[in-house]
Motif scaffolding. Structure first.
Motif, PDB file in Angstrom:
ATOM      1  N   ASN A  30      -8.758  91.101  76.049  1.00 37.59           N
ATOM      2  CA  ASN A  30      -8.042  92.216  76.656  1.00 37.59           C
ATOM      3  C   ASN A  30      -6.989  92.732  75.683  1.00 37.59           C
ATOM      4  OD1 ASN A  30      -9.229  92.373  79.234  1.00 37.59           O
ATOM      5  ND2 ASN A  30      -8.006  90.648  79.960  1.00 37.59           N
ATOM      6  N   PRO A  31      -6.683  94.034  75.745  1.00 33.92           N
ATOM      7  CA  PRO A  31      -5.573  94.522  74.926  1.00 33.92           C
ATOM      8  C   PRO A  31      -4.264  93.901  75.372  1.00 33.92           C
ATOM      9  CG  PRO A  31      -6.322  96.222  76.451  1.00 33.92           C
ATOM     10  CD  PRO A  31      -7.298  95.098  76.539  1.00 33.92           C
ATOM     11  N   VAL A  32      -3.416  93.569  74.419  1.00 34.13           N
ATOM     12  CA  VAL A  32      -2.093  93.051  74.733  1.00 34.13           C
ATOM     13  C   VAL A  32      -1.201  94.218  75.121  1.00 34.13           C
ATOM     14  CG1 VAL A  32      -0.041  91.932  73.801  1.00 34.13           C
ATOM     15  CG2 VAL A  32      -2.308  91.044  73.232  1.00 34.13           C
ATOM     16  N   ALA A  62      -1.558  99.773  70.779  1.00 34.45           N
ATOM     17  CA  ALA A  62      -2.512  99.030  69.949  1.00 34.45           C
ATOM     18  C   ALA A  62      -1.804  97.794  69.410  1.00 34.45           C
ATOM     19  CB  ALA A  62      -3.027  99.917  68.820  1.00 34.45           C
ATOM     20  N   CYS A  63      -1.430  96.922  70.326  1.00 39.37           N
ATOM     21  CA  CYS A  63      -0.567  95.779  69.994  1.00 39.37           C
ATOM     22  C   CYS A  63      -1.338  94.474  69.917  1.00 39.37           C
ATOM     23  CB  CYS A  63       0.556  95.677  71.021  1.00 39.37           C
ATOM     24  SG  CYS A  63       1.529  97.186  71.182  1.00 39.37           S
ATOM     25  N   GLY A  64      -2.614  94.566  69.607  1.00 40.11           N
ATOM     26  CA  GLY A  64      -3.416  93.361  69.487  1.00 40.11           C
ATOM     27  C   GLY A  64      -4.196  93.062  70.750  1.00 40.11           C
ATOM     28  N   VAL A  65      -4.919  91.952  70.724  1.00 41.67           N
ATOM     29  CA  VAL A  65      -5.753  91.552  71.849  1.00 41.67           C
ATOM     30  C   VAL A  65      -5.518  90.083  72.165  1.00 41.67           C
ATOM     31  CG1 VAL A  65      -7.542  93.281  71.432  1.00 41.67           C
ATOM     32  CG2 VAL A  65      -7.703  91.042  70.318  1.00 41.67           C
ATOM     33  N   ARG A  66      -5.917  89.706  73.370  1.00 44.90           N
ATOM     34  CA  ARG A  66      -5.759  88.322  73.823  1.00 44.90           C
ATOM     35  C   ARG A  66      -7.078  87.885  74.475  1.00 44.90           C
ATOM     36  NH1 ARG A  66      -1.437  89.021  76.790  1.00 44.90           N
ATOM     37  NH2 ARG A  66       0.009  88.384  75.129  1.00 44.90           N
ATOM     38  N   PRO A  67      -7.590  86.688  74.140  1.00 50.95           N
ATOM     39  CA  PRO A  67      -8.860  86.238  74.723  1.00 50.95           C
ATOM     40  C   PRO A  67      -8.834  86.260  76.246  1.00 50.95           C
ATOM     41  CG  PRO A  67      -8.186  84.770  72.953  1.00 50.95           C
ATOM     42  CD  PRO A  67      -7.025  85.694  73.195  1.00 50.95           C
ATOM     43  N   ARG A  68      -9.942  86.670  76.826  1.00 46.18           N
ATOM     44  CA  ARG A  68     -10.075  86.670  78.291  1.00 46.18           C
ATOM     45  C   ARG A  68     -10.546  85.281  78.720  1.00 46.18           C
ATOM     46  NH1 ARG A  68     -13.210  91.801  80.651  1.00 46.18           N
ATOM     47  NH2 ARG A  68     -12.304  90.899  82.529  1.00 46.18           N
ATOM     48  N   ASP A  97     -14.918  86.704  71.030  1.00 41.77           N
ATOM     49  CA  ASP A  97     -13.456  86.793  71.050  1.00 41.77           C
ATOM     50  C   ASP A  97     -12.792  85.825  72.016  1.00 41.77           C
ATOM     51  OD1 ASP A  97     -13.852  88.837  69.301  1.00 41.77           O
ATOM     52  OD2 ASP A  97     -12.836  90.380  70.477  1.00 41.77           O
ATOM     53  N   CYS A  98     -13.517  85.369  73.035  1.00 44.99           N
ATOM     54  CA  CYS A  98     -12.909  84.495  74.044  1.00 44.99           C
ATOM     55  C   CYS A  98     -12.929  83.026  73.622  1.00 44.99           C
ATOM     56  CB  CYS A  98     -13.602  84.655  75.396  1.00 44.99           C
ATOM     57  SG  CYS A  98     -15.318  84.061  75.428  1.00 44.99           S
ATOM     58  N   ALA A  99     -13.693  82.688  72.581  1.00 41.54           N
ATOM     59  CA  ALA A  99     -13.915  81.284  72.223  1.00 41.54           C
ATOM     60  C   ALA A  99     -12.909  80.798  71.190  1.00 41.54           C
ATOM     61  CB  ALA A  99     -15.337  81.100  71.694  1.00 41.54           C
ATOM     62  N   GLU A 100     -12.483  79.555  71.324  1.00 45.52           N
ATOM     63  CA  GLU A 100     -11.612  78.901  70.353  1.00 45.52           C
ATOM     64  C   GLU A 100     -12.334  77.692  69.779  1.00 45.52           C
ATOM     65  OE1 GLU A 100      -7.399  76.398  70.093  1.00 45.52           O
ATOM     66  OE2 GLU A 100      -7.732  77.761  71.786  1.00 45.52           O
ATOM     67  N   GLU A 153     -12.154  74.743  66.800  1.00 41.77           N
ATOM     68  CA  GLU A 153     -11.313  74.040  65.827  1.00 41.77           C
ATOM     69  C   GLU A 153      -9.941  74.722  65.679  1.00 41.77           C
ATOM     70  OE1 GLU A 153     -11.866  71.237  64.311  1.00 41.77           O
ATOM     71  OE2 GLU A 153     -13.911  70.902  65.032  1.00 41.77           O
ATOM     72  N   GLY A 154      -9.374  75.100  66.815  1.00 37.62           N
ATOM     73  CA  GLY A 154      -8.032  75.673  66.822  1.00 37.62           C
ATOM     74  C   GLY A 154      -7.950  77.127  66.419  1.00 37.62           C
ATOM     75  N   ARG A 155      -9.090  77.786  66.265  1.00 38.87           N
ATOM     76  CA  ARG A 155      -9.071  79.169  65.768  1.00 38.87           C
ATOM     77  C   ARG A 155      -9.820  80.118  66.704  1.00 38.87           C
ATOM     78  NH1 ARG A 155     -10.413  81.200  59.593  1.00 38.87           N
ATOM     79  NH2 ARG A 155      -9.758  83.367  59.927  1.00 38.87           N
ATOM     80  N   VAL A 156      -9.173  81.230  67.031  1.00 42.90           N
ATOM     81  CA  VAL A 156      -9.809  82.353  67.712  1.00 42.90           C
ATOM     82  C   VAL A 156      -9.911  83.471  66.677  1.00 42.90           C
ATOM     83  CG1 VAL A 156      -9.621  84.045  69.554  1.00 42.90           C
ATOM     84  CG2 VAL A 156      -8.839  81.702  69.950  1.00 42.90           C
ATOM     85  N   TYR A 157     -11.126  83.906  66.387  1.00 45.50           N
ATOM     86  CA  TYR A 157     -11.306  84.839  65.269  1.00 45.50           C
ATOM     87  C   TYR A 157     -10.986  86.285  65.643  1.00 45.50           C
ATOM     88  CZ  TYR A 157     -13.549  81.129  62.583  1.00 45.50           C
ATOM     89  OH  TYR A 157     -13.808  79.972  61.902  1.00 45.50           O
ATOM     90  N   GLY A 158     -11.515  86.758  66.765  1.00 43.75           N
ATOM     91  CA  GLY A 158     -11.273  88.141  67.158  1.00 43.75           C
ATOM     92  C   GLY A 158     -11.902  89.160  66.231  1.00 43.75           C
ATOM     93  N   LEU A 159     -13.001  88.803  65.553  1.00 43.42           N
ATOM     94  CA  LEU A 159     -13.678  89.685  64.612  1.00 43.42           C
ATOM     95  C   LEU A 159     -15.175  89.686  64.902  1.00 43.42           C
ATOM     96  CD1 LEU A 159     -11.887  88.544  61.330  1.00 43.42           C
ATOM     97  CD2 LEU A 159     -11.541  90.738  62.503  1.00 43.42           C
ATOM     98  N   ALA A 160     -15.836  90.772  64.495  1.00 40.26           N
ATOM     99  CA  ALA A 160     -17.258  90.902  64.793  1.00 40.26           C
ATOM    100  C   ALA A 160     -18.104  89.883  64.053  1.00 40.26           C
ATOM    101  CB  ALA A 160     -17.727  92.318  64.455  1.00 40.26           C
ATOM    102  N   GLY A 161     -17.785  89.599  62.780  1.00 43.25           N
ATOM    103  CA  GLY A 161     -18.597  88.673  61.996  1.00 43.25           C
ATOM    104  C   GLY A 161     -18.737  87.305  62.634  1.00 43.25           C
ATOM    105  N   PRO A 162     -17.628  86.656  62.975  1.00 47.67           N
ATOM    106  CA  PRO A 162     -17.736  85.360  63.639  1.00 47.67           C
ATOM    107  C   PRO A 162     -18.457  85.439  64.991  1.00 47.67           C
ATOM    108  CG  PRO A 162     -15.537  85.660  62.735  1.00 47.67           C
ATOM    109  CD  PRO A 162     -16.244  86.970  62.587  1.00 47.67           C
ATOM    110  N   ALA A 163     -18.237  86.511  65.743  1.00 46.97           N
ATOM    111  CA  ALA A 163     -18.913  86.651  67.037  1.00 46.97           C
ATOM    112  C   ALA A 163     -20.424  86.679  66.863  1.00 46.97           C
ATOM    113  CB  ALA A 163     -18.430  87.923  67.743  1.00 46.97           C
TER     114      ALA A 163
END
Length: 392
Positions: free
Chosen positions: A100-102, A225-231, A264-267, A269-279
Motif C-alpha cells: 500500500n502507499p504510505v 509519493a512517500c513510499g510503500v508498505r507491505p500489505r 512486495d508483501c514477502a520478507e 532473510e530480513g529483506r522486503v525488496y519492493g521491486l519488480a525483479g525480485p517479485a
C-alpha cells in the motif's frame, strides 16, 4: 473440497505465477481486488504522461476473479473467505498482496484525503490524476524517491507547474549517490519542475501544502509519493508470522506449510525488496516448487532501471550500494555537458554497486558481473569497467 492453488493478488508476482501454472495445466484461481486486468505497475507514469493508453500496459492474459477482495483466511478448513461471501478452497495458498502507499502523518488527512490529493499506486489512482491534470495547474509532489520523480516528470509533461518536495538530502536516496542525484535534479528542472530537498511537509490545508517552516505551497493538485508498505493484514489476521513483511523461507513458505508469499508483501532473510525483479524471480521459483521441480530462493541482486523522458531523455541504472566503504576502489566518469555519469564501487575483486546515467551501453556486462557475484578479471584495468562492453 480443496482445488489447486489460489493466488491472492493479480499484480506482477501473482500474475507471473498464475501464467506459469496455467501453462502446465495446473489448476489455479487468482483473486484480484482491482477491477482491471493485471497490468505493469512500472509503466503507470507513462500512462499519466499520456504516452501509453491504459490497455497498453496490460500483462499477458491470465484468468482473474476481478474486483473481489479476500477478507479472511480459514487455515483450518483451507478456505479464503471473500467479502462478497464466497468461500474459495485451496490446496496451496499464495499471498501476492503487494503493498500500500504510505500516507504520511500529515495534518489535514486524518479523516481521509481531501479532494485533489492523490496517492499514485494503482491504475485508478492514475486515472484520477489524469482526469485532474491540465496545462498550467499547480501541482505538488510529496516524496522524491523513484515514484515521486516519475510522477513529477509525468505531470510536467502534461503541462502542470510542478513542485517536488523531498524530505531527504537528495533525490532517489535508495538508488543514487549525490552526483547522480544532481543530474536527475537537473533533468527535472530542465522540464520546469521546482525541486526542494531537505524539505519537510507538515500538513495539508485542502490542497495547499504547509511546510515545517510555516511556508505554504499553493497547489490545486497534490500527489503523495512517500513510499510503500507491505500489505500484511490478511496474513497477520490469519496468525501467520509477520515482520516488516510476511516471513518466508527459501521455499517462499510462510509459517503455515500450505501458504506461500511472493512479491512486495514477502520478507525473506530480513529483506522486503519492493521491486519488480525480485517479485518475478520469487514467482518463478515458486512456480517450480508448486509443479514439483526443485528450486530455492536465496535472494535477488536487484537492478533498478528508469527512463526519464522529456527534454534530453535520461536513462538511469543503479545496482547494489553506490556508497563506498574505506578501502573500496571507486571508478567514476562524469560528462556534465552530455549529462552522463558512470560510477562503480569495487570491494576486493567484486563489484558491490554502481550508478549509470545517460549512455547505458556498459550496464549489461556490469549487471551480469554483479548479479552473478563474479570475480573481476585481474587483467582488466578498473577504468575499463566503464567502457561500453564493461571491460568484461
Amino acid at each position: 473440497m480443496a482445488s489447486g492453488t489460489v493466488v491472492i493478488g493479480s499484480g506482477t508476482a501473482g500474475a507471473r505465477l498464475a501464467r506459469q501454472l496455467v501453462a502446465v495445466g495446473a489448476p489455479v484461481t487468482v483473486i484480484g481486488e482491482e477491477p482491471h486486468a493485471p497490468y505493469n505497475r512500472l509503466l503507470l507514469a507513462e500512462v499519466l504522461a499520456g504516452r501509453y493508453a491504459p490497455e497498453v500496459i496490460a500483462l499477458p492474459a491470465v484468468p482473474v476473479r476481478r474486483g473481489v477482495r479476500a477478507a479472511a483466511i480459514d487455515r483450518e478448513r483451507r478456505l479464503v473467505l471473500c467479502e462478497d461471501g464466497t468461500p474459495v478452497p485451496y490446496d496451496r495458498l499464495v499471498l501476492a498482496t503487494g503493498s500500500n502507499p504510505v500516507l504520511p502523518a500529515l495534518r489535514g488527512i486524518a479523516q481521509g484525503l481531501p479532494d485533489g490529493v492523490h496517492p499514485f499506486r494503482t491504475l485508478d489512482d492514475c486515472a484520477a490524476l489524469s482526469a485532474a491534470v491540465r496545462p498550467g495547474i499547480r501541482a505538488v509532489v510529496v516524496g522524491g524517491g523513484l515514484l515521486g520523480v516519475s510522477a513529477a516528470r509525468a505531470l510536467a509533461e502534461r503541462g502542470a507547474k510542478v513542485v517536488l518536495a523531498q524530505q531527504g538530502e537528495h533525490l532517489m536516496e535508495r538508488q543514487l549517490d549525490v552526483s547522480a542525484s544532481q543530474l536527475v535534479r537537473a533533468h527535472l528542472e530542465a522540464m520546469g519542475v521546482e525541486v526542494h530537498t531537505e524539505c519537510r511537509v507538515r500538513g495539508l490545508r485542502g490542497t495547499d501544502v504547509e511546510l515545517a517552516d510555516g511556508y505554504v505551497l499553493d497547489a490545486e493538485l497534490v500527489v503523495l509519493a512517500c513510499g510503500v508498505r507491505p500489505r500484511t493484514k490478511l496474513a497477520q489476521d490469519a496468525g501467520l508470522d509477520v515482520g516488516k513483511g510476511i516471513l518466508v523461507d527459501d521455499e517462499l513458505r510462510t509459517s503455515d506449510p500450505y501458504i506461500h508469499a511472493v512479491g512486495d508483501c514477502a520478507e525473506h532473510e530480513g529483506r522486503v525488496y519492493g521491486l519488480a525483479g525480485p517479485a518475478l524471480e520469487q514467482a518463478d521459483v515458486l512456480a517450480c516448487l508448486l509443479t514439483g521441480k526443485p528450486a530455492r530462493y536465496t535472494g535477488t541482486r536487484a537492478l533498478t532501471r528508469l527512463t526519464l523522458s522529456g527534454p534530453g531523455a535520461l536513462d538511469l541504472a543503479a545496482f547494489g550500494d553506490p556508497t563506498p566503504r574505506p578501502g573500496d576502489d571507486v571508478v567514476q566518469l562524469a560528462d556534465a555537458t552530455r549529462g552522463a555519469y558512470r560510477k562503480v564501487v569495487v570491494r576486493g575483486d567484486r563489484l558491490v554497486g554502481g550508478v549509470l546515467l545517460g549512455d547505458l551501453a556498459a550496464v549489461g556486462a556490469l549487471a551480469r558481473a554483479w548479479e552473478g557475484d563474479e570475480a573481476l578479471p585481474e587483467t582488466v584495468p578498473l577504468l575499463h569497467l566503464l567502457t561500453n562492453d564493461g571491460g568484461l
